[in-house]
Design a protein around this motif. Structure first.
Motif, PDB file in Angstrom:
ATOM      1  N   PHE A  49       0.867  -1.178   0.000  1.00 22.78           N
ATOM      2  CA  PHE A  49       0.000   0.000   0.000  1.00 22.78           C
ATOM      3  C   PHE A  49       0.906   1.231   0.000  1.00 22.78           C
ATOM      4  CE2 PHE A  49      -2.782   3.163   1.968  1.00 22.78           C
ATOM      5  CZ  PHE A  49      -4.020   2.885   1.389  1.00 22.78           C
ATOM      6  N   ASN A  50       0.772   2.065  -1.045  1.00 19.62           N
ATOM      7  CA  ASN A  50       1.735   3.141  -1.231  1.00 19.62           C
ATOM      8  C   ASN A  50       1.063   4.523  -1.156  1.00 19.62           C
ATOM      9  OD1 ASN A  50       0.550   3.616  -3.838  1.00 19.62           O
ATOM     10  ND2 ASN A  50       1.741   1.887  -4.624  1.00 19.62           N
ATOM     11  N   GLN A  51       1.845   5.533  -1.444  1.00 19.41           N
ATOM     12  CA  GLN A  51       1.334   6.904  -1.337  1.00 19.41           C
ATOM     13  C   GLN A  51       0.176   7.146  -2.297  1.00 19.41           C
ATOM     14  OE1 GLN A  51       2.253   8.893   1.042  1.00 19.41           O
ATOM     15  NE2 GLN A  51       0.952  10.592   0.451  1.00 19.41           N
ATOM     16  N   ALA A  52       0.246   6.586  -3.506  1.00 14.83           N
ATOM     17  CA  ALA A  52      -0.848   6.744  -4.468  1.00 14.83           C
ATOM     18  C   ALA A  52      -2.123   6.069  -3.971  1.00 14.83           C
ATOM     19  CB  ALA A  52      -0.445   6.162  -5.816  1.00 14.83           C
ATOM     20  N   ASP A  53      -1.966   4.919  -3.315  1.00 11.58           N
ATOM     21  CA  ASP A  53      -3.127   4.241  -2.734  1.00 11.58           C
ATOM     22  C   ASP A  53      -3.743   5.072  -1.616  1.00 11.58           C
ATOM     23  OD1 ASP A  53      -2.885   1.810  -4.305  1.00 11.58           O
ATOM     24  OD2 ASP A  53      -1.163   1.315  -3.069  1.00 11.58           O
ATOM     25  N   ARG A  54      -2.897   5.676  -0.807  1.00 10.27           N
ATOM     26  CA  ARG A  54      -3.404   6.503   0.295  1.00 10.27           C
ATOM     27  C   ARG A  54      -4.173   7.706  -0.238  1.00 10.27           C
ATOM     28  NH1 ARG A  54      -2.119  10.926   3.397  1.00 10.27           N
ATOM     29  NH2 ARG A  54      -2.781  10.770   5.592  1.00 10.27           N
ATOM     30  N   GLN A  60      -8.566  11.826  -2.965  1.00 11.95           N
ATOM     31  CA  GLN A  60      -7.876  13.009  -3.467  1.00 11.95           C
ATOM     32  C   GLN A  60      -7.375  12.808  -4.896  1.00 11.95           C
ATOM     33  OE1 GLN A  60      -4.812  13.390  -0.500  1.00 11.95           O
ATOM     34  NE2 GLN A  60      -6.141  14.459   0.953  1.00 11.95           N
ATOM     35  N   ASN A  61      -7.110  11.561  -5.288  1.00  8.69           N
ATOM     36  CA  ASN A  61      -6.599  11.235  -6.619  1.00  8.69           C
ATOM     37  C   ASN A  61      -7.271   9.969  -7.121  1.00  8.69           C
ATOM     38  OD1 ASN A  61      -4.690  13.331  -7.019  1.00  8.69           O
ATOM     39  ND2 ASN A  61      -3.239  12.280  -5.678  1.00  8.69           N
ATOM     40  N   GLY A 106     -14.654   3.935  -1.875  1.00  8.89           N
ATOM     41  CA  GLY A 106     -15.249   4.413  -3.114  1.00  8.89           C
ATOM     42  C   GLY A 106     -15.550   3.309  -4.095  1.00  8.89           C
ATOM     43  N   TRP A 107     -15.037   2.097  -3.820  1.00  5.27           N
ATOM     44  CA  TRP A 107     -15.344   0.940  -4.679  1.00  5.27           C
ATOM     45  C   TRP A 107     -15.931  -0.209  -3.846  1.00  5.27           C
ATOM     46  CZ3 TRP A 107     -13.459  -4.131  -4.871  1.00  5.27           C
ATOM     47  CH2 TRP A 107     -13.910  -4.885  -5.971  1.00  5.27           C
TER      48      TRP A 107
END
Length: 202
Positions: A49-54, A60-61, A106-107
């Motif tokens: 689990f990385n920054q993009a996942d967070r 936010q993204n 969200g999913w």
């Protein structure tokens, strides 16, 4: 109907993979149903689990593209099947990371700022097959079986609203027991959509 079978084991010749294939064969012989095997190790799924996942969790993204691909595979399926060896009385790390990343806010669910929760996977049937070397008495004596069901069946899938249809531990995995476990997996595959078929004919 279609089953997505997610298998987590680094060796394609393992009992875990054989059981996944046997389940898929059972699905295929049960009357017009199909199955797809997603081999997380062979596909090189990155579980951390990385920054993009967070950022995606915080809405936010957008989600990373590899996560979106996994969600799309689940969206195409009527049933999700997880086949995995039990490591340290839990999922293998890669499968846990797949859950961490793919079952996103969200999913799989909607978490509002005030903490209210909407479960989004009510349509999904889930089949869980854990494979362990210890005997069933060890699991019962220490409560490992109930702990696994609490954290996975309830903690993950009930949280998202998915219906756990099968929750099996194929234990005492050895050369002697392997044939029985493979046969059990095939039977479980033939029964994967029995409930839906019964409802349709009622």
């Amino acid at each position: 109907m279609h089953a997505l079978i997610v298998v987590s084991h680094p060796h394609p010749g393992s009992l875990t993979h054989t059981i996944a294939r046997s389940f898929a064969e059972g699905v295929a012989t049960s009357g017009g149903h199909t199955a797809e095997i997603a081999d997380l190790a062979a596909e090189g799924f990155q579980p951390a689990f990385n920054q993009a996942d967070r950022a995606a969790y915080l809405l936010q993204n957008p989600l990373p593209s590899d996560v979106v691909r996994e969600q799309e595979r689940i969206d195409r399926a009527d049933a999700l099947v997880l086949v995995y060896p039990i490591y340290w009385w839990s999922f293998p790390g890669q499968l846990k990371g797949w859950i961490d990343r793919v079952f996103s806010n969200g999913w799989a669910y909607d978490e509002a700022p005030d903490g209210t929760l909407k479960k989004r996977l009510a349509r999904l049937a889930v089949h869980l097959i854990g494979i362990g070397g210890a005997e069933s008495g060890t699991y019962a004596r220490h409560g490992y079986d109930q702990a696994l069901r609490t954290q996975i069946d309830h903690g993950i899938f009930d949280f998202c609203g998915a219906r756990v249809v099968t929750s099996e531990f194929l234990l005492g995995a050895s050369t002697q027991s392997a044939a029985g476990h493979i046969a059990t997996a095939r039977i479980l595959g033939t029964q994967a959509f029995a409930r839906e078929a019964a409802a349709a004919s009622a």
